[in-house]
Design a protein around this motif. Structure first.
Motif, PDB file in Angstrom:
ATOM      1  N   ASP A   9      29.235  49.884  28.414  1.00 24.03           N
ATOM      2  CA  ASP A   9      27.913  49.854  27.324  1.00 24.03           C
ATOM      3  C   ASP A   9      28.293  49.042  26.348  1.00 24.03           C
ATOM      4  OD1 ASP A   9      26.716  50.381  29.679  1.00 24.03           O
ATOM      5  OD2 ASP A   9      25.740  52.282  28.740  1.00 24.03           O
ATOM      6  N   ALA A  10      29.305  49.237  24.984  1.00 21.20           N
ATOM      7  CA  ALA A  10      29.544  49.203  24.521  1.00 21.20           C
ATOM      8  C   ALA A  10      30.081  47.240  24.508  1.00 21.20           C
ATOM      9  CB  ALA A  10      30.542  50.041  23.404  1.00 21.20           C
ATOM     10  N   CYS A  11      30.627  46.954  26.151  1.00 19.73           N
ATOM     11  CA  CYS A  11      31.152  45.597  25.008  1.00 19.73           C
ATOM     12  C   CYS A  11      30.326  44.951  25.408  1.00 19.73           C
ATOM     13  CB  CYS A  11      32.019  45.615  26.609  1.00 19.73           C
ATOM     14  SG  CYS A  11      33.328  46.474  26.345  1.00 19.73           S
ATOM     15  N   SER A  12      29.949  43.437  24.733  1.00 27.44           N
ATOM     16  CA  SER A  12      29.342  42.463  24.770  1.00 27.44           C
ATOM     17  C   SER A  12      29.131  41.556  26.024  1.00 27.44           C
ATOM     18  CB  SER A  12      29.825  41.513  24.036  1.00 27.44           C
ATOM     19  OG  SER A  12      30.241  41.431  22.309  1.00 27.44           O
ATOM     20  N   GLN A  13      30.036  41.747  26.712  1.00 26.75           N
ATOM     21  CA  GLN A  13      30.128  41.271  28.521  1.00 26.75           C
ATOM     22  C   GLN A  13      31.481  42.198  29.135  1.00 26.75           C
ATOM     23  OE1 GLN A  13      29.378  37.538  30.244  1.00 26.75           O
ATOM     24  NE2 GLN A  13      31.885  37.929  30.451  1.00 26.75           N
ATOM     25  N   PHE A  14      31.427  42.853  29.987  1.00 28.11           N
ATOM     26  CA  PHE A  14      32.152  44.150  30.761  1.00 28.11           C
ATOM     27  C   PHE A  14      32.362  43.386  32.326  1.00 28.11           C
ATOM     28  CE2 PHE A  14      33.936  46.958  32.821  1.00 28.11           C
ATOM     29  CZ  PHE A  14      35.217  47.893  31.914  1.00 28.11           C
ATOM     30  N   ILE A  15      33.462  43.263  33.022  1.00 30.93           N
ATOM     31  CA  ILE A  15      33.584  42.761  34.203  1.00 30.93           C
ATOM     32  C   ILE A  15      34.647  43.469  34.404  1.00 30.93           C
ATOM     33  CG2 ILE A  15      34.676  40.306  35.456  1.00 30.93           C
ATOM     34  CD1 ILE A  15      33.713  38.738  33.811  1.00 30.93           C
ATOM     35  N   TYR A  16      34.540  43.705  35.864  1.00 31.68           N
ATOM     36  CA  TYR A  16      35.584  45.136  36.182  1.00 31.68           C
ATOM     37  C   TYR A  16      36.202  44.666  37.567  1.00 31.68           C
ATOM     38  CZ  TYR A  16      31.518  48.638  36.271  1.00 31.68           C
ATOM     39  OH  TYR A  16      30.514  49.750  35.319  1.00 31.68           O
ATOM     40  N   THR A  17      37.857  44.586  36.699  1.00 35.92           N
ATOM     41  CA  THR A  17      38.776  43.659  37.375  1.00 35.92           C
ATOM     42  C   THR A  17      38.770  44.052  38.416  1.00 35.92           C
ATOM     43  OG1 THR A  17      41.030  45.898  36.780  1.00 35.92           O
ATOM     44  CG2 THR A  17      40.311  44.462  35.109  1.00 35.92           C
ATOM     45  N   GLU A  18      38.569  45.120  39.412  1.00 36.51           N
ATOM     46  CA  GLU A  18      38.740  44.252  40.395  1.00 36.51           C
ATOM     47  C   GLU A  18      38.347  43.142  41.115  1.00 36.51           C
ATOM     48  OE1 GLU A  18      39.045  49.366  39.819  1.00 36.51           O
ATOM     49  OE2 GLU A  18      37.973  47.483  39.403  1.00 36.51           O
ATOM     50  N   ASN A  19      36.728  42.857  40.394  1.00 36.22           N
ATOM     51  CA  ASN A  19      36.792  41.243  41.038  1.00 36.22           C
ATOM     52  C   ASN A  19      37.414  40.337  40.435  1.00 36.22           C
ATOM     53  OD1 ASN A  19      33.954  42.307  42.007  1.00 36.22           O
ATOM     54  ND2 ASN A  19      33.776  43.270  40.767  1.00 36.22           N
ATOM     55  N   LEU A  20      38.259  40.437  39.487  1.00 35.57           N
ATOM     56  CA  LEU A  20      39.347  39.190  39.075  1.00 35.57           C
ATOM     57  C   LEU A  20      40.945  39.307  39.882  1.00 35.57           C
ATOM     58  CD1 LEU A  20      38.128  39.474  36.031  1.00 35.57           C
ATOM     59  CD2 LEU A  20      37.032  38.210  37.217  1.00 35.57           C
ATOM     60  N   GLU A  21      40.986  40.366  40.876  1.00 35.92           N
ATOM     61  CA  GLU A  21      42.156  40.766  41.779  1.00 35.92           C
ATOM     62  C   GLU A  21      42.654  39.712  42.290  1.00 35.92           C
ATOM     63  OE1 GLU A  21      42.741  44.840  42.575  1.00 35.92           O
ATOM     64  OE2 GLU A  21      42.666  45.512  40.914  1.00 35.92           O
ATOM     65  N   THR A  22      44.120  38.984  42.052  1.00 39.13           N
ATOM     66  CA  THR A  22      44.534  38.697  42.747  1.00 39.13           C
ATOM     67  C   THR A  22      44.991  39.256  43.870  1.00 39.13           C
ATOM     68  OG1 THR A  22      47.208  38.085  42.215  1.00 39.13           O
ATOM     69  CG2 THR A  22      45.362  36.880  41.098  1.00 39.13           C
ATOM     70  N   ALA A  23      45.027  38.689  44.915  1.00 41.44           N
ATOM     71  CA  ALA A  23      45.693  39.058  46.412  1.00 41.44           C
ATOM     72  C   ALA A  23      47.394  38.955  46.600  1.00 41.44           C
ATOM     73  CB  ALA A  23      45.109  38.224  48.113  1.00 41.44           C
ATOM     74  N   GLU A  24      48.237  39.898  46.566  1.00 38.89           N
ATOM     75  CA  GLU A  24      49.624  39.861  46.798  1.00 38.89           C
ATOM     76  C   GLU A  24      50.136  40.368  48.189  1.00 38.89           C
ATOM     77  OE1 GLU A  24      51.489  42.496  44.587  1.00 38.89           O
ATOM     78  OE2 GLU A  24      50.682  42.086  42.385  1.00 38.89           O
ATOM     79  N   GLU A  25      50.962  39.434  48.450  1.00 36.32           N
ATOM     80  CA  GLU A  25      51.543  39.276  49.611  1.00 36.32           C
ATOM     81  C   GLU A  25      51.861  40.481  51.016  1.00 36.32           C
ATOM     82  OE1 GLU A  25      54.164  35.918  50.600  1.00 36.32           O
ATOM     83  OE2 GLU A  25      54.247  35.399  48.074  1.00 36.32           O
ATOM     84  N   GLN A  26      51.332  40.941  51.488  1.00 36.60           N
ATOM     85  CA  GLN A  26      51.296  41.891  52.203  1.00 36.60           C
ATOM     86  C   GLN A  26      52.489  42.195  52.995  1.00 36.60           C
ATOM     87  OE1 GLN A  26      49.376  44.017  52.459  1.00 36.60           O
ATOM     88  NE2 GLN A  26      48.269  43.036  51.149  1.00 36.60           N
ATOM     89  N   GLU A  27      53.667  41.271  53.322  1.00 39.52           N
ATOM     90  CA  GLU A  27      54.460  40.460  54.252  1.00 39.52           C
ATOM     91  C   GLU A  27      55.695  40.012  52.886  1.00 39.52           C
ATOM     92  OE1 GLU A  27      55.937  41.375  57.157  1.00 39.52           O
ATOM     93  OE2 GLU A  27      53.477  42.305  57.377  1.00 39.52           O
ATOM     94  N   PRO A  28      56.978  40.875  53.098  1.00 39.67           N
ATOM     95  CA  PRO A  28      57.960  39.946  52.385  1.00 39.67           C
ATOM     96  C   PRO A  28      58.328  38.711  52.348  1.00 39.67           C
ATOM     97  CG  PRO A  28      57.714  42.615  51.985  1.00 39.67           C
ATOM     98  CD  PRO A  28      57.073  42.209  53.058  1.00 39.67           C
ATOM     99  N   ALA A  29      58.352  38.450  53.802  1.00 40.79           N
ATOM    100  CA  ALA A  29      59.175  37.586  54.290  1.00 40.79           C
ATOM    101  C   ALA A  29      57.668  36.488  54.991  1.00 40.79           C
ATOM    102  CB  ALA A  29      59.046  37.517  56.092  1.00 40.79           C
ATOM    103  N   ALA A  30      57.066  36.397  54.047  1.00 39.35           N
ATOM    104  CA  ALA A  30      56.333  35.282  53.877  1.00 39.35           C
ATOM    105  C   ALA A  30      56.178  34.601  52.805  1.00 39.35           C
ATOM    106  CB  ALA A  30      54.022  35.922  54.395  1.00 39.35           C
ATOM    107  N   ASN A  31      56.228  33.569  52.541  1.00 39.24           N
ATOM    108  CA  ASN A  31      56.862  32.916  51.207  1.00 39.24           C
ATOM    109  C   ASN A  31      55.751  31.352  51.328  1.00 39.24           C
ATOM    110  OD1 ASN A  31      59.299  34.128  51.207  1.00 39.24           O
ATOM    111  ND2 ASN A  31      60.329  32.312  53.038  1.00 39.24           N
ATOM    112  N   THR A  32      54.102  31.586  51.682  1.00 33.98           N
ATOM    113  CA  THR A  32      53.428  30.771  51.402  1.00 33.98           C
ATOM    114  C   THR A  32      52.392  31.467  51.496  1.00 33.98           C
ATOM    115  OG1 THR A  32      53.104  30.337  53.316  1.00 33.98           O
ATOM    116  CG2 THR A  32      54.110  29.201  52.499  1.00 33.98           C
ATOM    117  N   VAL A  33      51.187  31.153  50.379  1.00 31.73           N
ATOM    118  CA  VAL A  33      50.374  31.734  50.094  1.00 31.73           C
ATOM    119  C   VAL A  33      48.837  30.242  50.256  1.00 31.73           C
ATOM    120  CG1 VAL A  33      50.945  32.906  47.976  1.00 31.73           C
ATOM    121  CG2 VAL A  33      48.595  34.088  49.256  1.00 31.73           C
TER     122      VAL A  33
END
Length: 249
Positions: free
Chosen positions: A132-156
């Motif tokens: 509430d104190a911030c001028s604007q606040f955004i939850y970081t879960e809405n901004l997170e990047t997806a990380e590869e689930q399979e280490p062998a997968a080199n493309t995303v």
């Protein structure tokens, strides 16, 4: 909120995920240049590995803070000192604090008192006083990047790298009584005699009175959220959007 600001981003690496940093920088780019990018934490801690991989690609300067006493968070003091140095340095005119720690609430209030805009970014566990104190606040879960689930997968795909947060439905938006009240009050306070309000004026009123961001509801723009709620009539004249409460019909 003013555009073309010089923004100082201070990151509490102990209390927020590294996965959201690209999204945070993209969000701040709407308002100006993030000239200062400082990440505070104990970089000897193995838990910092994720952040270490994000520092150089995003031009972030790591600030080392050793854990001098077990159970005490020295990072908080380091960030506060950093903020106060910047406050009196005349090099920035807005701050962004990336943390989920409510201990920074007094700092936010101090920065606001000095006329600075303060953008807040934190996880959904962030205590409400800091939100509430911030001028604007955004939850970081809405901004997170997806990380590869399979280490062998080199493309995303680009979409996988920056997934859009789930948009709340019409009914979900309407069931949020605080949101509905905020939107209707903003329209009422900025409308003309016929009940029509300029969307830009509505957005300014909301920014002056709350830490609201449409991103927390899955929408990039206020106009998209307003249309999805179906609470208002929407008219566009010469690319200018006006809205009116449906109850005014």
């Amino acid at each position: 909120m003013a555009l073309n600001q010089n923004i100082a981003l201070l990151i509490d690496c102990d209390n927020v995920s590294h996965r959201a940093i690209e999204g945070v920088l993209e969000e701040l780019a709407k308002y100006g240049k993030v000239n200062v990018r400082h990440a505070h934490g104990d970089w000897n801690n193995p838990a910092m590995k994720g952040w270490i991989e994000k520092v150089h690609p995003n031009a972030i300067r790591p600030i080392q803070q050793f854990a001098l006493t077990k159970g005490k968070n020295a990072t908080d003091a380091s960030m506060i000192i950093d903020a106060m140095d910047l406050l009196y340095g005349d090099n920035v005119n807005a701050f962004a604090l990336m943390t989920s720690d409510s201990d920074f609430t007094p700092l936010v209030m101090r920065l606001l008192e000095s006329g600075f805009t303060v953008y807040g970014f934190g996880e959904k566990k962030t205590p409400q006083p800091f939100v509430d104190a911030c001028s604007q606040f955004i939850y970081t879960e809405n901004l997170e990047t997806a990380e590869e689930q399979e280490p062998a997968a080199n493309t995303v795909t680009k979409a996988e790298a920056h997934p859009s947060p789930k948009k709340q439905s019409r009914n979900e938006l309407r069931m949020n009584t605080a949101l509905v009240k905020l939107l209707r009050t903003a329209v009422e306070q900025t409308s003309d005699e016929e009940g029509w309000a300029h969307l830009g004026g509505v957005g300014s009123y909301i920014s002056n009175n709350s830490s609201f961001s449409p991103v927390n509801y899955g929408y990039k723009k206020l106009s998209e959220l307003v249309k999805a709620s179906e609470l208002f009539e929407v008219q566009t004249h010469n690319k200018t959007v006006h809205i009116r409460d449906n109850r005014a019909r």
